[in-house]
Design an enzyme around this catalytic site. Structure first.
Site, PDB file in Angstrom:
ATOM      1  N   TYR A 167       0.837  -1.211   0.000  1.00  0.00           N
ATOM      2  CA  TYR A 167       0.000   0.000   0.000  1.00  0.00           C
ATOM      3  C   TYR A 167       0.871   1.260   0.000  1.00  0.00           C
ATOM      4  O   TYR A 167       0.655   2.177  -0.799  1.00  0.00           O
ATOM      5  CB  TYR A 167      -0.914  -0.019   1.223  1.00  0.00           C
ATOM      6  CG  TYR A 167      -1.713   1.249   1.405  1.00  0.00           C
ATOM      7  CD1 TYR A 167      -2.765   1.556   0.543  1.00  0.00           C
ATOM      8  CD2 TYR A 167      -1.412   2.140   2.434  1.00  0.00           C
ATOM      9  CE1 TYR A 167      -3.488   2.727   0.709  1.00  0.00           C
ATOM     10  CE2 TYR A 167      -2.140   3.303   2.603  1.00  0.00           C
ATOM     11  CZ  TYR A 167      -3.184   3.594   1.733  1.00  0.00           C
ATOM     12  OH  TYR A 167      -3.895   4.754   1.892  1.00  0.00           O
TER      13      TYR A 167
HETATM   14  N1  LIG Z   1      -8.773   6.725   6.090  1.00  0.00           N
HETATM   15  C1  LIG Z   1      -7.457   6.825   6.232  1.00  0.00           C
HETATM   16  O1  LIG Z   1      -6.898   6.685   7.332  1.00  0.00           O
HETATM   17  C2  LIG Z   1      -6.598   7.158   5.044  1.00  0.00           C
HETATM   18  C3  LIG Z   1      -5.290   7.609   5.290  1.00  0.00           C
HETATM   19  C4  LIG Z   1      -4.465   7.919   4.221  1.00  0.00           C
HETATM   20  C5  LIG Z   1      -4.933   7.803   2.931  1.00  0.00           C
HETATM   21  N2  LIG Z   1      -6.199   7.361   2.697  1.00  0.00           N
HETATM   22  C6  LIG Z   1      -6.626   7.274   1.302  1.00  0.00           C
HETATM   23  O2  LIG Z   1      -7.787   8.052   1.132  1.00  0.00           O
HETATM   24  C7  LIG Z   1      -8.584   7.545   0.072  1.00  0.00           C
HETATM   25  C8  LIG Z   1     -10.008   7.358   0.551  1.00  0.00           C
HETATM   26  O3  LIG Z   1      -9.976   6.463   1.643  1.00  0.00           O
HETATM   27  P1  LIG Z   1     -11.165   6.327   2.704  1.00  0.00           P
HETATM   28  O4  LIG Z   1     -10.565   6.495   4.037  1.00  0.00           O
HETATM   29  O5  LIG Z   1     -12.328   7.152   2.319  1.00  0.00           O
HETATM   30  O6  LIG Z   1     -11.464   4.762   2.518  1.00  0.00           O
HETATM   31  P2  LIG Z   1     -12.790   3.956   2.170  1.00  0.00           P
HETATM   32  O7  LIG Z   1     -13.898   4.393   3.065  1.00  0.00           O
HETATM   33  O8  LIG Z   1     -12.346   2.533   2.180  1.00  0.00           O
HETATM   34  O9  LIG Z   1     -13.156   4.417   0.686  1.00  0.00           O
HETATM   35  C9  LIG Z   1     -12.407   4.010  -0.413  1.00  0.00           C
HETATM   36  C10 LIG Z   1     -13.095   4.509  -1.664  1.00  0.00           C
HETATM   37  O10 LIG Z   1     -12.328   4.072  -2.807  1.00  0.00           O
HETATM   38  C11 LIG Z   1     -13.222   3.382  -3.669  1.00  0.00           C
HETATM   39  N3  LIG Z   1     -12.567   2.379  -4.497  1.00  0.00           N
HETATM   40  C12 LIG Z   1     -11.758   1.382  -4.116  1.00  0.00           C
HETATM   41  N4  LIG Z   1     -11.395   0.645  -5.188  1.00  0.00           N
HETATM   42  C13 LIG Z   1     -12.013   1.210  -6.258  1.00  0.00           C
HETATM   43  C14 LIG Z   1     -12.036   0.917  -7.639  1.00  0.00           C
HETATM   44  N5  LIG Z   1     -11.400  -0.127  -8.172  1.00  0.00           N
HETATM   45  N6  LIG Z   1     -12.767   1.715  -8.455  1.00  0.00           N
HETATM   46  C15 LIG Z   1     -13.438   2.766  -7.956  1.00  0.00           C
HETATM   47  N7  LIG Z   1     -13.474   3.089  -6.660  1.00  0.00           N
HETATM   48  C16 LIG Z   1     -12.762   2.307  -5.829  1.00  0.00           C
HETATM   49  C17 LIG Z   1     -14.246   2.732  -2.737  1.00  0.00           C
HETATM   50  O11 LIG Z   1     -15.359   2.282  -3.457  1.00  0.00           O
HETATM   51  P3  LIG Z   1     -16.324   1.136  -2.816  1.00  0.00           P
HETATM   52  O12 LIG Z   1     -17.180   1.834  -1.801  1.00  0.00           O
HETATM   53  O13 LIG Z   1     -17.066   0.622  -3.992  1.00  0.00           O
HETATM   54  O14 LIG Z   1     -15.428   0.108  -2.186  1.00  0.00           O
HETATM   55  C18 LIG Z   1     -14.506   3.916  -1.814  1.00  0.00           C
HETATM   56  O15 LIG Z   1     -15.340   4.852  -2.427  1.00  0.00           O
HETATM   57  C19 LIG Z   1      -7.899   6.249  -0.388  1.00  0.00           C
HETATM   58  O16 LIG Z   1      -7.106   6.528  -1.526  1.00  0.00           O
HETATM   59  C20 LIG Z   1      -7.012   5.893   0.800  1.00  0.00           C
HETATM   60  O17 LIG Z   1      -5.887   5.153   0.389  1.00  0.00           O
HETATM   61  C21 LIG Z   1      -7.043   7.026   3.721  1.00  0.00           C
END
Ligand SMILES: NC(=O)c1ccc[n+]([C@@H]2O[C@H](COP(=O)([O-])OP(=O)(O)OC[C@H]3O[C@@H](n4cnc5c(N)ncnc54)[C@H](OP(=O)(O)O)[C@@H]3O)[C@@H](O)[C@H]2O)c1
Length: 252
Positions: free
Chosen positions: A157
């Site tokens: 990741y």
């Molecule tokens: N939360 C944290 O602590 C954190 C920290 C650093 C970075 N991030 C980054 O922030 C971003 C959003 O994360 P989040 O916390 O909101 O996580 P999340 O709640 O797991 O949401 C992830 C999003 O990405 C979408 N997704 C995953 N694979 C996909 C694909 N193949 N095509 C289209 N959409 C896809 C998911 O769609 P589905 O609903 O259909 O699965 C969901 O809308 C990500 O890039 C993550 O790596 C998060």
């Protein structure tokens, strides 16, 4: 205040994508919300955008299916035309996937899913949409604080997001002559569904992370959404090729 600016946020059916869509709308941008099948979640985002006084439309996009990008781009063009527009101002590459585990447990399928979504999908989406990002356009790629500090069992990741940051800097140089800015925004641990909701629901993990963070807690999704919307604002129009970390000072 409504402006003519239009933002597209990938993976805006929940989590940070939803909070970014709402924050961008609250600052007067029209928002295109993408999801890969969660129509209910995308609908909830649209409701929240409207409650914030904004306008939103929904498009379906699976980042892991690059062959669908030409059809997605056509659907996007059509949507823009219906809004009387022909260009996109801000592309927020938020959608991403994390699969975590120690070296010996990582399968080639896990590796390909993470790289295929976070790196391959993001790269080819930018390639597909650059023709719509006219002079003054802005790409914001969501990375992670894990590219600066380390944590066991996050290698694939973290590497995928390090690649996203490298792409961001290089594309900033390549697209700068076209007036397009490219930045990466790196959230620290934030309370969403991510990683099984651990940063929201696992009290022990929240306590541990809070103890390693200057501001003494994990982040809330709205704090990332606000940061994305601020980075997208005209006030920061001279900022490109930067990595902006939004982590409350995690693991300094
Ligand atoms: N939360 C944290 O602590 C954190 C920290 C650093 C970075 N991030 C980054 O922030 C971003 C959003 O994360 P989040 O916390 O909101 O996580 P999340 O709640 O797991 O949401 C992830 C999003 O990405 C979408 N997704 C995953 N694979 C996909 C694909 N193949 N095509 C289209 N959409 C896809 C998911 O769609 P589905 O609903 O259909 O699965 C969901 O809308 C990500 O890039 C993550 O790596 C998060």
């Amino acid at each position: 205040m409504t402006t003519d600016r239009i933002a597209l946020v990938t993976g805006a059916n929940r989590g940070l994508g939803r909070s970014a869509a709402v924050a961008l709308a609250a600052r007067g941008m029209r928002v295109l919300v993408t999801h890969r099948g969660d129509t209910a979640g995308a609908g909830k985002t649209v409701e929240q955008v409207r409650a914030a006084g904004g306008t939103a439309a929904v498009l379906r996009l699976d980042l892991s299916d690059v062959s669908s990008f030409p059809a997605f781009t056509s659907a996007l063009r059509e949507r823009l035309e219906r809004w009387g527009a022909s260009r996109l101002d801000v592309l927020v590459n938020n959608a991403g996937v994390g699969i975590f585990g120690p070296l010996e447990d990582v399968t080639t399928e896990d590796f390909d899913t993470v790289m295929g979504t976070n790196v391959r999908g993001t790269f080819f989406l930018v390639q597909a949409l650059v023709p719509l990002l006219a002079q003054g356009g802005h790409v914001i790629n969501v990375s992670t604080s894990l590219t600066r500090h380390t944590s066991p069992a996050t290698s694939v990741y973290s590497a995928s997001k390090a690649a996203v940051e490298a792409l961001s800097r290089t594309l900033a140089a390549e697209l700068g002559p076209h007036g397009i800015r490219v930045n990466s925004l790196a959230p620290g641990p934030t309370a969403t569904d991510f990683n099984g909701g651990a940063m929201r629901d696992d009290a022990g993990m929240r306590r541990a992370l809070a103890g390693q963070t200057a501001l003494g807690r994990v982040g809330e999704p709205e704090e990332i959404g606000d940061a994305i919307a601020t980075l997208a604002s005209e006030g920061l129009r001279w900022v490109t090729a930067q990595r902006i970390e939004v982590s409350g000072g995690a693991l300094l």
